[in-house]
Write an enzyme that holds these catalytic residues in place. Structure first.
Site, PDB file in Angstrom:
ATOM      1  N   GLU A  46      84.002  44.870  52.711  1.00 19.54           N
ATOM      2  CA  GLU A  46      84.770  44.426  51.406  1.00 19.54           C
ATOM      3  C   GLU A  46      84.306  45.514  50.066  1.00 19.54           C
ATOM      4  O   GLU A  46      84.755  44.585  48.697  1.00 19.54           O
ATOM      5  CB  GLU A  46      84.730  43.295  51.614  1.00 19.54           C
ATOM      6  N   LYS A  47      83.815  46.750  49.990  1.00 18.40           N
ATOM      7  CA  LYS A  47      82.945  46.727  49.311  1.00 18.40           C
ATOM      8  C   LYS A  47      83.901  47.417  48.120  1.00 18.40           C
ATOM      9  O   LYS A  47      83.450  48.086  47.030  1.00 18.40           O
ATOM     10  CB  LYS A  47      81.927  48.185  49.698  1.00 18.40           C
ATOM     11  N   PHE A  48      85.200  48.485  48.123  1.00 20.21           N
ATOM     12  CA  PHE A  48      86.358  48.029  47.749  1.00 20.21           C
ATOM     13  C   PHE A  48      86.858  46.790  47.584  1.00 20.21           C
ATOM     14  O   PHE A  48      87.962  47.217  46.788  1.00 20.21           O
ATOM     15  CB  PHE A  48      86.834  49.224  48.767  1.00 20.21           C
ATOM     16  N   HIS A  49      86.680  45.699  47.982  1.00 22.20           N
ATOM     17  CA  HIS A  49      87.247  44.845  46.885  1.00 22.20           C
ATOM     18  C   HIS A  49      86.871  44.422  45.568  1.00 22.20           C
ATOM     19  O   HIS A  49      85.640  44.173  45.512  1.00 22.20           O
ATOM     20  CB  HIS A  49      87.440  43.289  48.705  1.00 22.20           C
ATOM     21  N   GLU A 109      91.164  31.364  46.181  1.00 20.64           N
ATOM     22  CA  GLU A 109      90.658  33.339  45.436  1.00 20.64           C
ATOM     23  C   GLU A 109      92.139  33.899  44.779  1.00 20.64           C
ATOM     24  O   GLU A 109      92.819  34.015  44.778  1.00 20.64           O
ATOM     25  CB  GLU A 109      90.953  34.026  47.013  1.00 20.64           C
ATOM     26  N   GLU A 132      89.152  29.795  55.093  1.00 26.50           N
ATOM     27  CA  GLU A 132      91.342  30.280  55.630  1.00 26.50           C
ATOM     28  C   GLU A 132      91.017  30.219  57.275  1.00 26.50           C
ATOM     29  O   GLU A 132      90.738  31.793  57.915  1.00 26.50           O
ATOM     30  CB  GLU A 132      90.709  31.691  55.370  1.00 26.50           C
TER      31      GLU A 132
END
Length: 655
Positions: A354-357, A306, A153
């Protein structure tokens, strides 16, 4: 041409980013078991692993990656190996602060996140080349390796001192002399004339409005500098593995990259796509990105690098996907040309930003709904893969989009801050999507002769070559529909005489463009039969048919929509139903037919090769009339005349 078929070989690639360095090695074997259970056949390794691969300057720790590559090969799972250069290790910023980018206020962007590199830093480029060289040398012959993924990205801007130096060199290459630069930038205005190259800086924070052409050139320069970084790493891996394709992942309509220029350097065009599950136009926005990505791939297969299996973590409120929506949007990507359906990421992280992604394996684990839906999708993609991969998708309509026009038109000191280029493009694409018309995208200088209808939502900046291309297309019998604020400026953001290029005014039958009449937020312009939004114009016509006039107000009786022969001009943005109906009528007049007649509003129909994809984006069960008898590849059942689609249901029909 896309080289994705060299990797797919008659199957849809299914998998995603795998970050096993976050987990103990015993978890790796559990991951492989679940991958095989879900039908995963491809993983991307190493995207954010630079600090683990090179914990100290020049050190190399490849043992863990050796074991992973061997494990993937033994398990029959291919590897897309990434260069880790999007996220340098902390030691680089500490030892070489010049590698860190600075924003337009001069503030340093420190390590501790990601993308903290200056695209212009010679030190960064040297370290990036070194780690890429060693990765390619070590794994170029590994049997698990199927493709290279460069960086991740690309989205870095830099206004720092090293960037200032490369910006000057870029400008010297472009203009040659200061006289040419001063003429292009219009520096006679506000006493901005440059007498020495060293006086030129990136468009940093200023007391008042910045020079528009300087800002435009800085956008161009930034895209080119990032492309240089990509090409440098790509050339290294190509030297070691010329037989393997190379890619990097775009973001949807990302403002910082001229993707038309970038795709000429890619073997596989890839994109990351994260529509909001609560967005009522999420499916249409997904279709737009998919159409654009397929077109950038030259009409060939492309890679959904992604997507999210569930919620993301970067919106104000991060909603999960309802049951069936992940499957539906994945099949939509396949319908519109994707031969790879992948995710960020495989296993949901327990630590980090990004643990909640979501991941393909969520915090709920194997028993969770997310993984169970992933498992079902993997089986369906495996079933339809041999029938769909490599199949083309034909479109009779093309939408023109160009980054320079976006960059120039999106600056300050314009007639209206309410006009947002991506919003306008989405509105026109949505009108065609709701009319069940499949579209491609193209650069305005591309060959347009294969299309029955060319749509220009808005191209504020047009080169002479682009204008001549549009005129040639119409003279050749094509139908053109053009939105407002098109052809206003040349490539230096210099307003063309008359406020619109004279050739375009003649094409549309516009004698004089007297004034632009932008509308306030929430304000509208009454027209005969619909309401216009965002914009209106005071036009005097000559030789054109006034199709729809304005009603009331300062523009009463003047044309809102006009036509001269096969060239249409729309001087406002009609409300969505009106724009849909207008585009459906114009398309029909150009000989364009919807994929199927009589479709329910929430059902999307796409023909890819010999297959017909039916996608129900609504929450109610619907029936769709389909002439003839077909076999649904998702169920294996024969269907005749009528197909029933449940909430978020889909069918893939073969004759």
């Amino acid at each position: 041409m896309s080289r994705l078929d060299e990797v797919t070989r008659g199957r849809i690639l299914f998998g995603g980013d795998y970050n096993p360095e976050q987990w103990p090695e015993e978890t790796w074997h559990e991951d492989v078991r679940l991958m095989r259970d879900a039908g995963v056949n491809s993983v991307t390794l190493g995207v954010f692993s630079w600090a683990k691969l090179e914990p100290r300057p020049g050190a190399r720790e490849f043992g863990w990656l050796d074991r992973l590559m061997d494990l993937m090969h033994a398990s029959g799972i291919g590897v897309v190996l990434a260069t880790p250069t999007s996220s340098p290790p902390p030691w680089m910023g500490r030892l070489h602060p010049e590698t860190l980018p600075r924003d337009e206020d001069g503030r340093t962007e420190w390590w501790g996140g990601r993308q903290h590199f200056s695209h212009s830093s010679a030190v960064y480029r040297r370290y990036a080349a070194a780690i890429t060289e060693d990765l390619a040398a070590r794994y170029g012959g590994h049997p698990a390796l199927t493709m290279w993924h460069i960086n991740n990205e690309y989205c870095t801007f830099d206004w720092g001192d090293e960037a200032a130096g490369t910006f000057r060199r870029w400008l010297q290459d472009k203009y040659g002399t200061l006289d040419a630069l001063n003429a292009a930038w219009g520096t006679a205005f506000w006493s901005q004339g440059y007498g020495d190259w060293d006086e030129i800086l990136p468009p940093r924070h200023a007391h008042y409005m910045k020079n528009p052409t300087q800002v435009l050139d800085f956008r161009r320069y930034t895209s080119d500098m990032l492309l240089e970084c990509y090409v440098a790493e790509r050339d290294i891996v190509r030297r070691h593995t010329p037989h393997l394709p190379v890619t990097t992942n775009f973001m949807p309509m990302w403002v910082g990259q001229d993707a038309w220029k970038w795709v000429t350097e890619e073997d596989v065009v890839s994109v990351d796509l994260y529509p909001d599950p609560r967005d009522p136009f999420g499916a249409q926005n997904g279709a737009l990105v998919q159409d654009m990505t397929r077109s950038q791939a030259g009409g060939g297969p492309w890679m959904l690098m992604e997507q999210a299996a569930g919620p993301v973590n970067w919106r104000g409120v991060n909603h999960p996907k309802p049951r069936g929506l992940n499957r539906l949007w994945s099949l939509q990507a396949v319908a519109r040309g994707a031969d790879a359906v992948c995710y960020f990421q495989w296993r949901q992280s327990r630590q980090g930003a990004e643990k909640f992604h979501s991941g393909m394996v969520s915090h709920a684990g194997e028993a969770g709904r997310t993984f169970q839906e992933i498992k079902g999708l993997g089986a369906e993609l495996a079933a339809i893969g041999p029938e769909v991969t490599g199949s083309p998708l034909a479109a009779d309509v093309v939408v023109l989009h160009e980054w320079n026009a976006w960059w120039a038109g999106a600056q300050e000191s314009r007639p209206s801050r309410e006009v947002d280029y991506p919003q306008v493009v989405r509105a026109w694409h949505r009108a065609l999507w709701e009319a069940h018309v499949t579209t491609d995208f193209a650069h305005p200088e591309h060959d347009l002769s294969a299309y029955r209808l060319v749509v220009v939502p808005q191209l504020y900046l047009l080169t002479d070559a682009a204008i001549d291309n549009l005129l040639s297309y119409v003279r050749g019998g094509g139908t053109l529909v053009c939105g407002f604020l098109t052809g206003i400026a040349d490539e230096d953001d210099r307003v063309r005489p008359g406020g619109m290029d004279a050739r375009l005014r003649e094409l549309f039958g516009i004698r004089t463009l007297h004034e632009w009449w932008p509308l306030e937020a929430g304000e509208s312009a009454e027209c005969d039969g619909f309401v216009g939004t965002l914009w209106s114009e005071e036009l005097e016509v000559e030789g054109a048919d006034q199709v729809i006039p304005y009603k009331g107000g300062e523009l009463d009786g003047l044309p809102a929509v006009l036509r001269k022969g096969r060239a249409w001009y729309v001087s406002t943005l009609p409300e969505p139903p009106a724009l849909r109906d207008l585009m459906a009528d114009v398309a029909a007049g150009a000989g364009v037919r919807p994929v199927l007649d009589g479709l329910p509003a929430q059902v999307e129909a796409v023909r890819r090769g010999d297959l017909l994809f039916l996608l129900n984006h609504g929450r109610e069960t619907v029936t769709v009339e389909v002439p003839g008898t077909h076999r649904d590849l998702l169920t294996g059942e024969q269907v005749a005349a009528v197909v029933e689609l449940e909430r978020y249901g889909a069918a893939v029909l073969a004759r």
